[in-house]
Design a protein around this motif. Sequence first.
Motif, PDB file in Angstrom:
ATOM      1  N   LYS A 178     -47.802  49.597 140.668  1.00 21.77           N
ATOM      2  CA  LYS A 178     -48.397  50.723 139.970  1.00 21.77           C
ATOM      3  C   LYS A 178     -49.584  50.219 139.149  1.00 21.77           C
ATOM      4  O   LYS A 178     -49.688  49.031 138.843  1.00 21.77           O
ATOM      5  CB  LYS A 178     -47.367  51.393 139.058  1.00 21.77           C
ATOM      6  N   TYR A 179     -50.467  51.144 138.783  1.00 21.58           N
ATOM      7  CA  TYR A 179     -51.698  50.710 138.121  1.00 21.58           C
ATOM      8  C   TYR A 179     -51.420  49.971 136.813  1.00 21.58           C
ATOM      9  O   TYR A 179     -52.117  49.012 136.467  1.00 21.58           O
ATOM     10  CB  TYR A 179     -52.623  51.908 137.878  1.00 21.58           C
ATOM     11  N   ASN A 180     -50.381  50.396 136.067  1.00 27.73           N
ATOM     12  CA  ASN A 180     -50.097  49.732 134.794  1.00 27.73           C
ATOM     13  C   ASN A 180     -49.587  48.307 135.001  1.00 27.73           C
ATOM     14  O   ASN A 180     -49.746  47.445 134.132  1.00 27.73           O
ATOM     15  CB  ASN A 180     -49.089  50.551 133.978  1.00 27.73           C
ATOM     16  N   GLU A 181     -48.997  48.038 136.164  1.00 29.60           N
ATOM     17  CA  GLU A 181     -48.511  46.691 136.456  1.00 29.60           C
ATOM     18  C   GLU A 181     -49.658  45.723 136.742  1.00 29.60           C
ATOM     19  O   GLU A 181     -49.475  44.504 136.691  1.00 29.60           O
ATOM     20  CB  GLU A 181     -47.546  46.733 137.640  1.00 29.60           C
ATOM     21  N   PHE A 182     -50.821  46.272 137.032  1.00 28.58           N
ATOM     22  CA  PHE A 182     -51.998  45.426 137.262  1.00 28.58           C
ATOM     23  C   PHE A 182     -52.666  45.009 135.944  1.00 28.58           C
ATOM     24  O   PHE A 182     -53.464  44.067 135.925  1.00 28.58           O
ATOM     25  CB  PHE A 182     -53.034  46.172 138.110  1.00 28.58           C
ATOM     26  N   MET A 183     -52.375  45.713 134.855  1.00 32.05           N
ATOM     27  CA  MET A 183     -53.152  45.524 133.628  1.00 32.05           C
ATOM     28  C   MET A 183     -53.084  44.108 133.065  1.00 32.05           C
ATOM     29  O   MET A 183     -54.117  43.469 132.822  1.00 32.05           O
ATOM     30  CB  MET A 183     -52.705  46.533 132.563  1.00 32.05           C
ATOM     31  N   LYS A 184     -51.877  43.613 132.839  1.00 30.82           N
ATOM     32  CA  LYS A 184     -51.758  42.284 132.222  1.00 30.82           C
ATOM     33  C   LYS A 184     -52.310  41.190 133.136  1.00 30.82           C
ATOM     34  O   LYS A 184     -53.105  40.344 132.670  1.00 30.82           O
ATOM     35  CB  LYS A 184     -50.307  41.998 131.839  1.00 30.82           C
ATOM     36  N   PRO A 185     -51.936  41.150 134.431  1.00 28.73           N
ATOM     37  CA  PRO A 185     -52.519  40.126 135.300  1.00 28.73           C
ATOM     38  C   PRO A 185     -54.044  40.211 135.378  1.00 28.73           C
ATOM     39  O   PRO A 185     -54.720  39.183 135.453  1.00 28.73           O
ATOM     40  CB  PRO A 185     -51.877  40.413 136.665  1.00 28.73           C
ATOM     41  N   LEU A 186     -54.577  41.430 135.346  1.00 29.30           N
ATOM     42  CA  LEU A 186     -56.034  41.586 135.378  1.00 29.30           C
ATOM     43  C   LEU A 186     -56.663  40.952 134.143  1.00 29.30           C
ATOM     44  O   LEU A 186     -57.662  40.222 134.238  1.00 29.30           O
ATOM     45  CB  LEU A 186     -56.385  43.077 135.460  1.00 29.30           C
ATOM     46  N   LEU A 187     -56.064  41.221 132.988  1.00 27.52           N
ATOM     47  CA  LEU A 187     -56.597  40.662 131.747  1.00 27.52           C
ATOM     48  C   LEU A 187     -56.522  39.137 131.766  1.00 27.52           C
ATOM     49  O   LEU A 187     -57.458  38.449 131.336  1.00 27.52           O
ATOM     50  CB  LEU A 187     -55.822  41.224 130.554  1.00 27.52           C
ATOM     51  N   VAL A 188     -55.425  38.605 132.291  1.00 22.35           N
ATOM     52  CA  VAL A 188     -55.267  37.149 132.377  1.00 22.35           C
ATOM     53  C   VAL A 188     -56.313  36.551 133.320  1.00 22.35           C
ATOM     54  O   VAL A 188     -56.847  35.460 133.065  1.00 22.35           O
ATOM     55  CB  VAL A 188     -53.840  36.788 132.838  1.00 22.35           C
ATOM     56  N   CYS A 189     -56.625  37.267 134.400  1.00 22.29           N
ATOM     57  CA  CYS A 189     -57.651  36.792 135.342  1.00 22.29           C
ATOM     58  C   CYS A 189     -59.006  36.621 134.658  1.00 22.29           C
ATOM     59  O   CYS A 189     -59.820  35.792 135.070  1.00 22.29           O
ATOM     60  CB  CYS A 189     -57.796  37.772 136.505  1.00 22.29           C
ATOM     61  N   LEU A 190     -59.229  37.407 133.618  1.00 24.49           N
ATOM     62  CA  LEU A 190     -60.514  37.371 132.919  1.00 24.49           C
ATOM     63  C   LEU A 190     -60.484  36.473 131.685  1.00 24.49           C
ATOM     64  O   LEU A 190     -61.478  36.372 130.962  1.00 24.49           O
ATOM     65  CB  LEU A 190     -60.905  38.788 132.488  1.00 24.49           C
ATOM     66  N   SER A 191     -59.354  35.827 131.438  1.00 26.67           N
ATOM     67  CA  SER A 191     -59.165  35.113 130.171  1.00 26.67           C
ATOM     68  C   SER A 191     -60.046  33.878 130.016  1.00 26.67           C
ATOM     69  O   SER A 191     -60.110  33.299 128.928  1.00 26.67           O
ATOM     70  CB  SER A 191     -57.692  34.722 129.999  1.00 26.67           C
ATOM     71  N   ASP A 192     -60.746  33.470 131.089  1.00 26.39           N
ATOM     72  CA  ASP A 192     -61.644  32.316 130.955  1.00 26.39           C
ATOM     73  C   ASP A 192     -62.938  32.686 130.241  1.00 26.39           C
ATOM     74  O   ASP A 192     -63.754  31.815 129.918  1.00 26.39           O
ATOM     75  CB  ASP A 192     -61.950  31.704 132.323  1.00 26.39           C
ATOM     76  N   GLY A 193     -63.136  33.984 129.999  1.00 29.27           N
ATOM     77  CA  GLY A 193     -64.317  34.423 129.261  1.00 29.27           C
ATOM     78  C   GLY A 193     -65.562  34.599 130.107  1.00 29.27           C
ATOM     79  O   GLY A 193     -66.582  35.090 129.616  1.00 29.27           O
ATOM     80  N   GLU A 194     -65.494  34.217 131.370  1.00 27.02           N
ATOM     81  CA  GLU A 194     -66.652  34.349 132.257  1.00 27.02           C
ATOM     82  C   GLU A 194     -66.734  35.769 132.824  1.00 27.02           C
ATOM     83  O   GLU A 194     -65.774  36.540 132.750  1.00 27.02           O
ATOM     84  CB  GLU A 194     -66.544  33.341 133.409  1.00 27.02           C
ATOM     85  N   THR A 195     -67.892  36.088 133.390  1.00 28.29           N
ATOM     86  CA  THR A 195     -68.029  37.372 134.079  1.00 28.29           C
ATOM     87  C   THR A 195     -67.482  37.223 135.497  1.00 28.29           C
ATOM     88  O   THR A 195     -67.631  36.173 136.131  1.00 28.29           O
ATOM     89  CB  THR A 195     -69.500  37.821 134.145  1.00 28.29           C
ATOM     90  N   HIS A 196     -66.839  38.279 135.972  1.00 26.82           N
ATOM     91  CA  HIS A 196     -66.241  38.249 137.307  1.00 26.82           C
ATOM     92  C   HIS A 196     -66.564  39.542 138.040  1.00 26.82           C
ATOM     93  O   HIS A 196     -66.551  40.626 137.447  1.00 26.82           O
ATOM     94  CB  HIS A 196     -64.721  38.087 137.217  1.00 26.82           C
ATOM     95  N   LYS A 197     -66.829  39.415 139.325  1.00 25.87           N
ATOM     96  CA  LYS A 197     -67.076  40.592 140.146  1.00 25.87           C
ATOM     97  C   LYS A 197     -65.757  41.312 140.421  1.00 25.87           C
ATOM     98  O   LYS A 197     -64.701  40.682 140.531  1.00 25.87           O
ATOM     99  CB  LYS A 197     -67.734  40.196 141.469  1.00 25.87           C
ATOM    100  N   SER A 198     -65.854  42.627 140.557  1.00 24.30           N
ATOM    101  CA  SER A 198     -64.655  43.424 140.828  1.00 24.30           C
ATOM    102  C   SER A 198     -63.958  42.957 142.104  1.00 24.30           C
ATOM    103  O   SER A 198     -62.725  42.871 142.158  1.00 24.30           O
ATOM    104  CB  SER A 198     -65.025  44.906 140.950  1.00 24.30           C
ATOM    105  N   LYS A 199     -64.741  42.649 143.137  1.00 17.14           N
ATOM    106  CA  LYS A 199     -64.147  42.211 144.404  1.00 17.14           C
ATOM    107  C   LYS A 199     -63.346  40.925 144.223  1.00 17.14           C
ATOM    108  O   LYS A 199     -62.294  40.740 144.842  1.00 17.14           O
ATOM    109  CB  LYS A 199     -65.241  42.012 145.456  1.00 17.14           C
ATOM    110  N   GLU A 200     -63.855  40.041 143.379  1.00 11.56           N
ATOM    111  CA  GLU A 200     -63.153  38.784 143.120  1.00 11.56           C
ATOM    112  C   GLU A 200     -61.816  39.054 142.436  1.00 11.56           C
ATOM    113  O   GLU A 200     -60.784  38.469 142.803  1.00 11.56           O
ATOM    114  CB  GLU A 200     -64.030  37.899 142.233  1.00 11.56           C
ATOM    115  N   ILE A 201     -61.830  39.945 141.445  1.00 10.62           N
ATOM    116  CA  ILE A 201     -60.599  40.286 140.730  1.00 10.62           C
ATOM    117  C   ILE A 201     -59.604  40.961 141.671  1.00 10.62           C
ATOM    118  O   ILE A 201     -58.401  40.674 141.646  1.00 10.62           O
ATOM    119  CB  ILE A 201     -60.908  41.201 139.529  1.00 10.62           C
TER     120      ILE A 201
END
Length: 223
Positions: free
Chosen positions: A5-28
């Motif tokens: 479900k969409y809410n189950e993606f929230m925490k992993p998505l945030l962790v994917c971005l935790s390096d502080g860099e910019t990321h493309k949506s396709k990469e995420i």
Amino acid sequence: MAVPKYNEFMKPLLVCLSDGETHKSKEIQQNLAEYFHLTDEDRQELLPGSGQLVYKNRIGWASTYLKKAGLISSPARSIMQITDTGRQVVRENPLAIDGHYLSKFDSFRAFSSPKPASSSQSDIVSNPPCDLATPETPEEQLKQDYEMVLSKLSDDLYEKVMTLSPEKFELLVIDLIRAVGYGYPDESSFRHTGKTGDGGVDGIVQEDKFGFNLIYIQCSFSR
């Protein structure tokens, strides 16, 4: 496995971005698909009637909610980056991130709360709040609501039709045939003939001005 479900993606998505860099949506999207071990079948699942991939749509809604809470930003189109607030949330490591968790942030509460109707929309109901209790995306909720209304309308219509007399039912069928485009565009081209001794013909539709092409209607009505 089924697409989360969409809410189950929230925490992993945030962790994917935790390096502080910019990321493309396709990469995420790719990273999250691998994180959840989505099969090829999962990745090809489409939202009914929209042509959108379910997992990408749900990741999109997850990112929208995180943006509204101020946890991530979008410095350019299809680009995501974590914010200072988002990094703080990652450090806190909550058990889950969902609508209820995000409601602690003012910007998300402002987004998810009902919006008052403007003076020019006094007869229109104000915008409804986000339903934080459901794991369905707004689009999925809308589809479910639509199907529920359609089912009720179908039941109500059936009950109404079943109260008609045989004669009124025959007239209804003739009206439906007219509505879908059959017949010459003249009221006289539609005739109700249902009566005793009609030979089973309840209506006649004239397809042309001179009546060379006729459609004979036979209705079957039983309770």
